[in-house]
Design an enzyme around this catalytic site. Structure first.
Site, PDB file in Angstrom:
ATOM      1  N   MET A  21       7.026 -25.333   7.925  1.00  0.00           N
ATOM      2  CA  MET A  21       6.511 -24.285   8.473  1.00  0.00           C
ATOM      3  C   MET A  21       6.293 -23.004   7.441  1.00  0.00           C
ATOM      4  O   MET A  21       6.054 -21.962   7.927  1.00  0.00           O
ATOM      5  CB  MET A  21       7.225 -23.740   9.749  1.00  0.00           C
ATOM      6  CG  MET A  21       7.527 -24.698  10.803  1.00  0.00           C
ATOM      7  SD  MET A  21       7.762 -24.190  12.411  1.00  0.00           S
ATOM      8  CE  MET A  21       9.409 -23.356  12.208  1.00  0.00           C
ATOM      9  N   HIS A  28      13.248 -26.584   1.259  1.00  0.00           N
ATOM     10  CA  HIS A  28      11.728 -27.374   1.266  1.00  0.00           C
ATOM     11  C   HIS A  28      11.400 -28.103  -0.123  1.00  0.00           C
ATOM     12  O   HIS A  28      11.121 -29.245  -0.110  1.00  0.00           O
ATOM     13  CB  HIS A  28      10.930 -26.328   1.392  1.00  0.00           C
ATOM     14  CG  HIS A  28      10.963 -25.574   2.824  1.00  0.00           C
ATOM     15  ND1 HIS A  28      11.168 -24.174   2.882  1.00  0.00           N
ATOM     16  CD2 HIS A  28      10.822 -25.909   4.239  1.00  0.00           C
ATOM     17  CE1 HIS A  28      11.655 -23.885   4.159  1.00  0.00           C
ATOM     18  NE2 HIS A  28      11.200 -25.026   5.005  1.00  0.00           N
ATOM     19  N   GLY A 138      14.676 -32.644   6.284  1.00  0.00           N
ATOM     20  CA  GLY A 138      16.165 -32.252   5.918  1.00  0.00           C
ATOM     21  C   GLY A 138      17.119 -32.656   6.780  1.00  0.00           C
ATOM     22  O   GLY A 138      16.988 -32.255   8.110  1.00  0.00           O
ATOM     23  N   GLN A 139      18.190 -32.883   6.314  1.00  0.00           N
ATOM     24  CA  GLN A 139      19.506 -32.941   7.172  1.00  0.00           C
ATOM     25  C   GLN A 139      19.754 -31.806   8.045  1.00  0.00           C
ATOM     26  O   GLN A 139      20.640 -31.838   9.004  1.00  0.00           O
ATOM     27  CB  GLN A 139      20.577 -33.658   6.382  1.00  0.00           C
ATOM     28  CG  GLN A 139      21.861 -34.046   7.175  1.00  0.00           C
ATOM     29  CD  GLN A 139      21.908 -34.824   8.348  1.00  0.00           C
ATOM     30  OE1 GLN A 139      20.939 -35.815   8.371  1.00  0.00           O
ATOM     31  NE2 GLN A 139      22.630 -34.678   9.420  1.00  0.00           N
ATOM     32  N   GLN A 144      16.578 -32.840  14.932  1.00  0.00           N
ATOM     33  CA  GLN A 144      15.256 -33.120  14.660  1.00  0.00           C
ATOM     34  C   GLN A 144      15.093 -34.371  14.038  1.00  0.00           C
ATOM     35  O   GLN A 144      14.353 -35.247  14.448  1.00  0.00           O
ATOM     36  CB  GLN A 144      14.674 -31.985  14.049  1.00  0.00           C
ATOM     37  CG  GLN A 144      13.243 -32.414  13.404  1.00  0.00           C
ATOM     38  CD  GLN A 144      12.857 -30.973  12.756  1.00  0.00           C
ATOM     39  OE1 GLN A 144      12.302 -30.137  13.192  1.00  0.00           O
ATOM     40  NE2 GLN A 144      12.505 -31.148  11.393  1.00  0.00           N
ATOM     41  N   VAL A 167      20.463 -28.066   1.771  1.00  0.00           N
ATOM     42  CA  VAL A 167      20.592 -27.521   0.390  1.00  0.00           C
ATOM     43  C   VAL A 167      21.282 -25.989   0.906  1.00  0.00           C
ATOM     44  O   VAL A 167      20.893 -25.489   1.692  1.00  0.00           O
ATOM     45  CB  VAL A 167      19.358 -26.859  -0.232  1.00  0.00           C
ATOM     46  CG1 VAL A 167      19.343 -26.160  -1.610  1.00  0.00           C
ATOM     47  CG2 VAL A 167      18.782 -28.518  -0.745  1.00  0.00           C
ATOM     48  N   SER A 177      14.396 -20.373   6.524  1.00  0.00           N
ATOM     49  CA  SER A 177      13.533 -19.478   6.488  1.00  0.00           C
ATOM     50  C   SER A 177      14.089 -18.250   7.176  1.00  0.00           C
ATOM     51  O   SER A 177      13.612 -17.014   6.960  1.00  0.00           O
ATOM     52  CB  SER A 177      12.318 -19.886   6.944  1.00  0.00           C
ATOM     53  OG  SER A 177      11.814 -21.099   6.403  1.00  0.00           O
ATOM     54  N   ARG A 178      14.899 -18.245   8.356  1.00  0.00           N
ATOM     55  CA  ARG A 178      15.319 -17.322   9.068  1.00  0.00           C
ATOM     56  C   ARG A 178      16.263 -16.659   8.585  1.00  0.00           C
ATOM     57  O   ARG A 178      16.702 -15.545   9.085  1.00  0.00           O
ATOM     58  CB  ARG A 178      15.733 -18.058  10.558  1.00  0.00           C
ATOM     59  CG  ARG A 178      14.674 -18.473  11.397  1.00  0.00           C
ATOM     60  CD  ARG A 178      15.180 -19.115  12.773  1.00  0.00           C
ATOM     61  NE  ARG A 178      14.103 -19.217  13.476  1.00  0.00           N
ATOM     62  CZ  ARG A 178      13.490 -20.654  13.889  1.00  0.00           C
ATOM     63  NH1 ARG A 178      13.863 -21.556  13.390  1.00  0.00           N
ATOM     64  NH2 ARG A 178      12.548 -20.519  14.644  1.00  0.00           N
TER      65      ARG A 178
HETATM   66  P1  AMP Z   1      11.091 -25.817   8.584  1.00  0.00           P
HETATM   67  O1  AMP Z   1      10.070 -25.274   7.559  1.00  0.00           O
HETATM   68  O2  AMP Z   1      11.908 -24.971   8.724  1.00  0.00           O
HETATM   69  O3  AMP Z   1      10.199 -26.539   9.792  1.00  0.00           O
HETATM   70  O4  AMP Z   1      11.514 -27.013   7.718  1.00  0.00           O
HETATM   71  C1  AMP Z   1      10.724 -27.809   7.173  1.00  0.00           C
HETATM   72  C2  AMP Z   1      11.668 -29.046   6.474  1.00  0.00           C
HETATM   73  O5  AMP Z   1      12.677 -28.529   5.655  1.00  0.00           O
HETATM   74  C3  AMP Z   1      12.627 -29.559   7.758  1.00  0.00           C
HETATM   75  O6  AMP Z   1      12.405 -31.040   7.370  1.00  0.00           O
HETATM   76  C4  AMP Z   1      14.142 -29.201   7.379  1.00  0.00           C
HETATM   77  O7  AMP Z   1      14.924 -29.738   7.963  1.00  0.00           O
HETATM   78  C5  AMP Z   1      13.808 -28.808   5.738  1.00  0.00           C
HETATM   79  N1  AMP Z   1      14.836 -27.985   5.532  1.00  0.00           N
HETATM   80  C6  AMP Z   1      14.830 -26.732   5.987  1.00  0.00           C
HETATM   81  N2  AMP Z   1      15.948 -26.054   5.119  1.00  0.00           N
HETATM   82  C7  AMP Z   1      16.413 -26.977   4.772  1.00  0.00           C
HETATM   83  C8  AMP Z   1      17.836 -26.983   3.951  1.00  0.00           C
HETATM   84  N3  AMP Z   1      18.518 -25.841   3.480  1.00  0.00           N
HETATM   85  N4  AMP Z   1      18.267 -27.992   3.223  1.00  0.00           N
HETATM   86  C9  AMP Z   1      17.330 -29.300   3.398  1.00  0.00           C
HETATM   87  N5  AMP Z   1      16.214 -29.313   4.150  1.00  0.00           N
HETATM   88  C10 AMP Z   1      15.981 -28.129   4.782  1.00  0.00           C
END
Ligand code: AMP
Length: 275
Positions: A21, A28, A138-139, A144, A167, A177-178
């Site tokens: 997103m 990411h 991401g875990q 999800q 991470v 992102s939040r």
């Molecule tokens: P989002 O943009 O929040 O929808 O995240 C996009 C992808 O990045 C999703 O698969 C998330 O699980 C992954 N992601 C977000 N934050 C982390 C993180 N800290 N470590 C690993 N993967 C992440």
């Protein structure tokens, strides 16, 4: 996007896909790097998906940094960025949803009704548009992962799901992102999520296998930060998201909480205990 990906695959190249997103951070980018390492061509999507936000959630204020995101992706060697508009993804009159029953009402799905329906619908659409060989998640978003794996299995989607580790910031906070919403005081308070997970991990490593006891210990640590409001703290089977009574076969310890109005999640995977 589809003609680009088909052209790549016609050349015999394997396509890796990283859905996001935007408002990108190292979490990411770790997915992008994993995609690059095991694919010939990498596509990333940037789409703030309105259907996965509830009516009182942060869709309008969700951080957006498209230009910077593109620069970061380019530096990481991403070949294609797919950034559709909302109208393009959801043409007027669209009434079709992809729903993973049951799993979608557990953990975050319980606190955020409709959230996973939005996620599975957009991810199914993205898979049909991008047609990747592998997709990287991401875990960090453990529920999800369970929901998407189930969708791929149940619908025979021809894509391999690869899950990458969480991470974290140097002090343990899971990147998100939040996190940009947090003021300095809240940023410190937010560490209680990771701290409570670490407490569970330590006790589990010391030999405790009873999920109720581990859960109680995690919650006690959590309660020490009384400015942070717990949403859930659960120890579950990572595939079904149902609570487990003991962790001998492995378990997902998942937490969600509100720091001010910001909802954060984190989790820990406990490995099966060798017999
Ligand atoms: P989002 O943009 O929040 O929808 O995240 C996009 C992808 O990045 C999703 O698969 C998330 O699980 C992954 N992601 C977000 N934050 C982390 C993180 N800290 N470590 C690993 N993967 C992440």
């Amino acid at each position: 996007m589809r003609s680009a990906s088909r052209a790549a695959r016609q050349n015999g190249q394997r396509l890796g896909f990283v859905p996001t997103m935007g408002a990108l951070h190292e979490g990411h980018l770790s997915l992008v790097r994993a995609a690059r390492a095991s694919s010939d061509v990498v596509a990333a999507s940037i789409f703030v998906n309105p259907t996965q936000f509830g009516p009182n959630e942060d869709l309008a204020k969700y951080p957006r940094s498209f230009e910077q995101d593109c620069q970061m992706l380019e530096r990481e060697g991403v070949n294609f960025v797919f950034a559709p508009s909302v109208e393009e993804m959801y043409p007027a009159g669209a009434v079709t949803w992809v729903t993973v029953e049951e799993l979608s009402s557990k953990l975050d799905g319980r606190s955020r009704p409709g959230h996973f329906r939005g996620v599975t619908t957009v991810v199914a659409k993205l898979f049909h548009i991008v047609e990747p060989d592998r997709a990287f998640f991401g875990q960090k978003d453990a529920a999800q992962v369970a929901v998407i794996r189930r969708m791929v299995r149940d619908l025979n989607l021809p894509v391999e799901i690869v899950v990458c580790p969480i991470v974290r910031e140097p002090d343990g906070l899971a990147m998100s992102s939040r996190n940009a919403y947090l003021d300095p005081e809240q940023r410190k308070q937010a560490l209680v999520l990771h701290r409570s997970l670490m407490r569970v991990q330590n006790i589990a490593e010391a030999g405790e296998q009873d999920a109720a006891k581990l859960n109680a210990a995690g919650r006690r640590t959590f309660a020490q930060e009384n400015s942070v409001r717990l949403d859930y703290f659960e120890i579950v089977n990572p595939d079904t998201l149902d609570p487990v009574s003991d962790i001998s076969e492995g378990a997902l310890v998942a937490v969600a909480a509100y720091v001010g109005t910001t909802r954060l999640i984190d989790n820990l995977l406990l490995k099966p205990i060798p017999t």
